[in-house]
Design a protein around this motif. Structure first.
Motif, mmCIF file in Angstrom:
data_model
loop_
_atom_site.group_PDB
_atom_site.id
_atom_site.type_symbol
_atom_site.label_atom_id
_atom_site.label_comp_id
_atom_site.label_asym_id
_atom_site.label_seq_id
_atom_site.Cartn_x
_atom_site.Cartn_y
_atom_site.Cartn_z
ATOM 1 N N LEU A 134 0.801 -1.230 0.000
ATOM 2 C CA LEU A 134 0.000 0.000 0.000
ATOM 3 C C LEU A 134 0.833 1.279 0.000
ATOM 4 C CD1 LEU A 134 -2.501 -1.292 2.699
ATOM 5 C CD2 LEU A 134 -2.983 -1.048 0.265
ATOM 6 N N ASN A 135 2.153 1.181 -0.132
ATOM 7 C CA ASN A 135 2.999 2.380 -0.062
ATOM 8 C C ASN A 135 2.608 3.436 -1.090
ATOM 9 O OD1 ASN A 135 4.566 0.372 1.497
ATOM 10 N ND2 ASN A 135 6.026 2.052 1.629
ATOM 11 N N ASP A 136 2.399 3.013 -2.326
ATOM 12 C CA ASP A 136 2.034 3.976 -3.377
ATOM 13 C C ASP A 136 0.693 4.628 -3.065
ATOM 14 O OD1 ASP A 136 4.345 3.390 -4.715
ATOM 15 O OD2 ASP A 136 3.419 1.998 -6.142
ATOM 16 N N LEU A 137 -0.259 3.825 -2.590
ATOM 17 C CA LEU A 137 -1.583 4.359 -2.290
ATOM 18 C C LEU A 137 -1.523 5.426 -1.196
ATOM 19 C CD1 LEU A 137 -4.719 4.154 -2.642
ATOM 20 C CD2 LEU A 137 -4.671 2.515 -0.738
ATOM 21 N N VAL A 138 -0.816 5.134 -0.086
ATOM 22 C CA VAL A 138 -0.811 6.083 1.033
ATOM 23 C C VAL A 138 -0.074 7.379 0.675
ATOM 24 C CG1 VAL A 138 -1.044 4.265 2.765
ATOM 25 C CG2 VAL A 138 1.239 5.048 2.133
ATOM 26 N N LYS A 139 0.888 7.276 -0.271
ATOM 27 C CA LYS A 139 1.577 8.497 -0.707
ATOM 28 C C LYS A 139 0.705 9.318 -1.647
ATOM 29 C CE LYS A 139 6.242 6.727 -0.049
ATOM 30 N NZ LYS A 139 7.461 6.160 -0.691
ATOM 31 N N ILE A 140 0.052 8.650 -2.596
ATOM 32 C CA ILE A 140 -0.830 9.344 -3.536
ATOM 33 C C ILE A 140 -1.986 10.018 -2.796
ATOM 34 C CG2 ILE A 140 -2.503 8.998 -5.410
ATOM 35 C CD1 ILE A 140 -0.615 6.772 -6.442
ATOM 36 N N LYS A 141 -2.549 9.315 -1.820
ATOM 37 C CA LYS A 141 -3.694 9.845 -1.072
ATOM 38 C C LYS A 141 -3.262 10.693 0.119
ATOM 39 C CE LYS A 141 -6.748 7.788 -3.652
ATOM 40 N NZ LYS A 141 -7.662 8.571 -4.528
ATOM 41 N N ASN A 142 -1.939 10.804 0.320
ATOM 42 C CA ASN A 142 -1.380 11.673 1.365
ATOM 43 C C ASN A 142 -1.942 11.335 2.751
ATOM 44 O OD1 ASN A 142 0.336 13.722 2.240
ATOM 45 N ND2 ASN A 142 -1.288 15.265 2.135
ATOM 46 N N ILE A 143 -1.907 10.017 3.077
ATOM 47 C CA ILE A 143 -2.424 9.561 4.369
ATOM 48 C C ILE A 143 -1.333 9.739 5.428
ATOM 49 C CG2 ILE A 143 -3.361 7.616 5.660
ATOM 50 C CD1 ILE A 143 -4.416 6.532 2.985
ATOM 51 N N SER A 144 -1.559 10.677 6.326
ATOM 52 C CA SER A 144 -0.544 11.013 7.329
ATOM 53 C C SER A 144 -0.215 9.797 8.185
ATOM 54 C CB SER A 144 -1.041 12.146 8.220
ATOM 55 O OG SER A 144 -2.236 11.781 8.862
ATOM 56 N N LEU A 145 0.939 9.808 8.811
ATOM 57 C CA LEU A 145 1.513 8.711 9.606
ATOM 58 C C LEU A 145 1.966 7.562 8.712
ATOM 59 C CD1 LEU A 145 2.271 7.463 12.358
ATOM 60 C CD2 LEU A 145 0.020 6.408 12.408
ATOM 61 N N LEU A 146 1.050 7.027 7.891
ATOM 62 C CA LEU A 146 1.401 5.872 7.065
ATOM 63 C C LEU A 146 2.375 6.240 5.952
ATOM 64 C CD1 LEU A 146 -2.014 3.976 6.712
ATOM 65 C CD2 LEU A 146 -0.116 3.488 8.267
ATOM 66 N N LYS A 147 2.247 7.433 5.389
ATOM 67 C CA LYS A 147 3.131 7.800 4.276
ATOM 68 C C LYS A 147 4.583 7.953 4.715
ATOM 69 C CE LYS A 147 2.519 12.828 4.454
ATOM 70 N NZ LYS A 147 2.074 14.031 3.706
ATOM 71 N N GLU A 148 4.795 8.092 6.027
ATOM 72 C CA GLU A 148 6.158 8.203 6.552
ATOM 73 C C GLU A 148 6.781 6.840 6.847
ATOM 74 O OE1 GLU A 148 7.341 11.173 6.517
ATOM 75 O OE2 GLU A 148 5.395 12.068 6.069
ATOM 76 N N GLN A 149 5.973 5.784 6.767
ATOM 77 C CA GLN A 149 6.464 4.446 7.097
ATOM 78 C C GLN A 149 7.249 3.847 5.923
ATOM 79 O OE1 GLN A 149 6.167 3.193 10.141
ATOM 80 N NE2 GLN A 149 4.974 4.980 10.781
ATOM 81 N N GLU A 150 8.234 3.004 6.261
ATOM 82 C CA GLU A 150 9.019 2.333 5.217
ATOM 83 C C GLU A 150 8.154 1.385 4.397
ATOM 84 O OE1 GLU A 150 12.401 -1.118 4.991
ATOM 85 O OE2 GLU A 150 12.798 0.493 6.435
ATOM 86 N N PHE A 151 7.197 0.727 5.076
ATOM 87 C CA PHE A 151 6.423 -0.311 4.394
ATOM 88 C C PHE A 151 5.023 -0.393 4.998
ATOM 89 C CE2 PHE A 151 5.838 -4.896 3.054
ATOM 90 C CZ PHE A 151 5.931 -4.638 1.687
#
Length: 570
Positions: free
Chosen positions: A293-310
């Protein structure tokens, strides 16, 4: 004569026959002038009617006493259709006591009150119970079917030595001191690996052996320090040949032993298994493969998760307990990992989450849409460092399957895991170690990585996994002397160590080694999974406990001083 018939064969067709039976007393029912006795042997149970007049005075009978009776077969009034002999009983004329018995330490019934420790101390009594006896019969049938199948397909059964030199095969070896060669030791064979390869060099085309192996490691429910392998090797084969033949073998075994027709075995590379399931032995009876889900959380700018490695997630379809808050909460308490959250998609289309702090309605809908979730589905997510996150979600996946009863014991889903790493780095010893063993062939296209990046070399190896349990493991072997020496070098062996440990083997490489490969199946594990059991001890006549002890004979034990002197120990 001790018997004319056994205790499991008499029926209505034998009415009026005079018979002699011998066996142990299972039950006694005293009705005053009559005794009703259930007598048991290997074959079954027969009910006896014994008149007190036919029994001598002071003649005592108790459970597990061994008796011999003479009598006549009569029709039983209150029939028991649960046993083969349930329509008849024996009207006893004469009874002899063959042997008395102490009162047994646990009930010798299908459902016993004996715990595992007590049953292992008195294993000979435990074997009298139908569940253990029948397990040993099933094991016998599996061995017989294996031997016949491999023999008919051109495999030659050959015994190899048990007392050998210590060789590195991945586990500690048991060592045996030599009396006639002071300060020298044999090792008990962990497997027949080198000898079966030497048999191929010796021109044997196909070999097998049902063999005892020994590894000095911790016992557990699916592992013993001494265990039995179905060990096989074939000449002039590639990986595909081995997988096709032994898929055929496993399908044959399941059909013969369980009358189950297995589907074709999928093949998944080791890297894909880790990527999809977080383990190299995935249970695929239920789907729930990982979604990255890394690409999804970055595209949707989901805070906390977008900073995670995986970030990864899984979907549980049609969770029957989706509305059961108590059960869901009870399950969540079993998860030790803190870097996870879940989303429940209720049947009324309400969305609930375990973390309302950063998961608002908008974010929940993003995940539901991405997973194509339907009402009744449950989503689980894990995040953090890549390796740890995959491993942790792999554990959660199995807990979910256990907790929500997704593991159907009547379904069997085998698969091959291929392309396992050839080497792994051991931080403690600061050197590489073989994932399988030092004689596993690397894939030709990866050999150039030996000098640059050994940990990325894939091997021509394969594991058979059934319902999340490793049942077999094998590989194509190295048949080129230069490559074998190169592997030894990368494992940190000096020329002196190679010569002392493998000199005989390397010498054999001078005489034309054929391409060859094979596999070994754990017999104990195979019969265990065939029967849907959770403990291989139930299929071993005299097993060790989880500490490697035989509680019945009290082994291992101390040696007397004189014996130690013989072995040159002071």
């Amino acid at each position: 004569m001790y018997r004319t018939h056994n205790c499991g064969e008499l029926s209505l067709k034998d009415i009026e026959k005079k018979v002699i039976l011998s066996g142990w007393i299972q039950k006694i029912r005293n009705l005053g002038s009559l005794f009703f006795i259930d007598i048991r042997d290997y074959f079954g149970i027969t009910q006896l009617i014994v008149s007190k007049k036919s029994v001598k005075e002071n003649f005592s009978l108790e459970k597990e006493f061994l008796i011999k009776v003479e009598g006549k077969v009569v029709e039983r009034l209150s029939k028991n259709y649960n046993i083969p002999t349930g329509e008849i009983e024996i009207l006893v004329f004469h009874i002899d006591l063959l042997n008395s018995s102490l009162f047994p330490p646990f009930t010798i019934e299908n459902k016993t009150d004996g715990n595992e420790e007590m049953r292992m101390i008195y294993r000979y009594l435990d074997i009298r119970r139908n569940p253990i006896k029948n397990n040993l019969i099933i094991r016998h049938n599996l061995v017989l079917e294996t031997r016949n199948f491999l023999s008919k397909n051109g495999f030659l059964e050959i015994e190899t030595p048990v007392l050998i030199n210590d060789t590195p095969e991945g586990a500690r070896s048991f060592v045996v001191p030599s009396r006639t060669h002071p300060n020298k030791f044999y090792a008990l064979a962990q497997s027949p690996q080198l000898f079966k390869q030497l048999l191929m060099i010796g021109g044997i085309d196909k070999y097998f052996q049902i063999v005892k192996c020994f590894r000095d490691e911790d016992s557990r429910s699916d592992r013993q320090i001494e265990f039995t392998q179905i060990d096989c090797e074939m000449s002039f084969v590639e990986e595909h040949d081995v997988l096709v033949f032994f898929e055929y073998f496993i399908k044959h075994i399941f059909k013969k032993i369980k009358n189950i027709q297995l589907d074709s075995f999928p093949r998944i590379s080791y890297s894909d298994a880790i990527k999809m399931y977080g383990t190299d032995s995935p249970d695929i009876r239920f789907s729930m493969s990982f979604v990255e889900l890394n690409d999804l959380v970055k595209i949707k700018n989901i805070s906390l998760l977008k900073e995670q490695e995986f970030v990864i997630g899984i979907k549980i379809k049609k969770c029957h307990d989706i509305h059961n808050n108590d059960k869901i909460n009870c399950f969540l308490k079993t998860i030790e990992n803190k870097n996870f959250f879940w989303i429940r998609y209720l049947h009324n289309q309400t969305l609930l989450s375990s973390n309302q702090n950063f998961l608002n309605e908008k974010i929940l809908k993003i995940f539901v849409k991405y997973f194509k979730a339907l009402p009744g589905d449950l989503l689980f997510f894990s995040y953090g460092k890549k390796i740890k996150t995959r491993k942790e979600l792999g554990k959660i996946r199995l807990k979910i399957a256990d907790f929500f009863n997704l593991k159907d014991p009547k379904i069997f889903k085998p698969l091959w895991i291929t392309d396992l790493p050839l080497l792994k780095w051991e931080e403690r010893s600061k050197k590489y170690k073989s994932v399988h063993h030092p004689f596993t062939s690397p894939k030709e296209e990866d050999i150039h990585l030996l000098e640059k990046c050994p940990k990325n070399i894939r091997s021509k190896s394969y594991d058979l996994i059934i319902n999340g349990v490793e049942i077999g493991s094998g590989s194509i072997r190295i048949h080129n002397k230069n490559i074998q020496n190169l592997i030894f070098k990368h494992l940190g062996f000096s020329k002196r160590e190679i010569e002392s440990r493998f000199g005989f083997f390397i010498k054999a490489f001078e005489y034309g080694v054929p391409p060859h490969g094979g596999i070994a199946f754990g017999l104990d594990r195979l019969v265990n999974i065939l029967e849907g059991n959770k403990n291989i001890k139930n299929f071993i006549a005299f097993p060790k406990n989880n500490y490697g002890k035989d509680l019945m004979i009290n082994a291992p034990s101390l040696l007397e001083k004189e014996k130690l002197k013989e072995l040159h120990f002071r």
